[in-house]
Design an enzyme around this catalytic site. Structure first.
Site, PDB file in Angstrom:
ATOM      1  N   ASP A   7      74.583  93.781  -6.726  1.00 62.01           N
ATOM      2  CA  ASP A   7      74.844  92.664  -7.634  1.00 62.01           C
ATOM      3  C   ASP A   7      73.480  92.186  -8.124  1.00 62.01           C
ATOM      4  OD1 ASP A   7      76.343  90.608  -8.934  1.00 62.01           O
ATOM      5  OD2 ASP A   7      75.701  89.213  -7.374  1.00 62.01           O
ATOM      6  N   GLU A  68      76.661  96.155 -11.052  1.00 59.94           N
ATOM      7  CA  GLU A  68      77.420  95.332 -11.982  1.00 59.94           C
ATOM      8  C   GLU A  68      76.890  95.523 -13.393  1.00 59.94           C
ATOM      9  OE1 GLU A  68      77.343  90.737 -12.813  1.00 59.94           O
ATOM     10  OE2 GLU A  68      78.686  91.118 -11.121  1.00 59.94           O
ATOM     11  N   ASP A 141      76.343  86.407  -3.646  1.00 60.80           N
ATOM     12  CA  ASP A 141      75.791  87.645  -4.201  1.00 60.80           C
ATOM     13  C   ASP A 141      76.047  88.823  -3.257  1.00 60.80           C
ATOM     14  OD1 ASP A 141      73.790  86.316  -6.427  1.00 60.80           O
ATOM     15  OD2 ASP A 141      73.830  85.187  -4.551  1.00 60.80           O
TER      16      ASP A 141
END
Length: 214
Positions: A7, A68, A141
């Site tokens: 992430d 991501e 996160d």
């Protein structure tokens, strides 16, 4: 299948490793964040992110890296930092020959919770349940990184089948290959043209014998 989920972020870059296959219970091997100081120079922060991700790759040797996908946000400064950290993660994986997959936040949320609009708390709760953890990973996160890894494990088989189907279609649909698609309403032809210039399947010209019409 062992996947490192990333992430991306400059201040906190979430990382998590999940192992398993679609349709069976998954196992978390590790989770955490790579942190950098907001007061440090940008170049130094990117180096710190690179070293952090390299350390995770060294320790867990994943077969895939799921990152991501960066999307537009109102805060340009935030999205720039996210994009830079994302590029570092992809660079580290590519340098080792590890396949990289990009998943949008909505794809990850839909895969893990069933809704592409789920809140972070819902994602964390489902990650905890799916990986049989005692508590949701902190910070968010870290939980998002695990969700990315889970999403890729579940979506990879379908994506592979789709890629194979597209490749097969491109091969069979090449010009001159039997079975190529034709426009609606177009008569089916063999694709060959006779010596008289008439396409096979069209009405034949009248036969003649000694100059007279038969």
């Amino acid at each position: 299948m062992r996947v490192l989920g990333v992430d991306p972020g400059l201040t906190r870059c979430g990382v998590g490793v999940v192992e398993g296959v679609a349709g069976r219970p998954l196992t978390m091997l590790g989770v955490g964040v790579v942190r950098t100081s907001a007061d440090a120079e940008l170049g130094d922060r990117l180096v710190a992110v690179e070293r952090g991700i390299e350390a995770w790759l060294d320790e867990y040797s994943p077969g895939y890296v799921a990152v991501e996908r960066v999307f537009a946000q109102h805060n340009v400064r935030t999205v720039m930092g996210t994009a830079q950290a994302s590029a570092i993660a992809m660079l580290c994986a590519a340098r080792r020959g590890i396949p990289v997959a990009l998943h949008t936040p909505s794809e990850v949320k839909a895969a893990v919770t069933g809704s592409g609009r789920a809140e972070k708390a819902q994602v964390g709760a489902m990650v905890t349940r799916l990986l049989r953890l005692d508590a949701p990973p902190k910070p968010a996160d870290a939980a998002d990184a695990l969700a990315l890894a889970i999403c890729h494990i579940w979506r990879a088989p379908a994506q592979n089948r789709l890629q194979q189907a597209v490749a097969a279609h491109r091969t069979s649909g090449a010009p001159g290959v039997s079975g190529a698609p034709r426009a609606p309403g177009t008569p089916r032809t063999s694709g060959a043209t006779g010596t008289s210039g008439t396409t096979s399947g069209a009405s034949p010209a009248p036969r003649t014998l000694k100059g007279r019409t038969a």
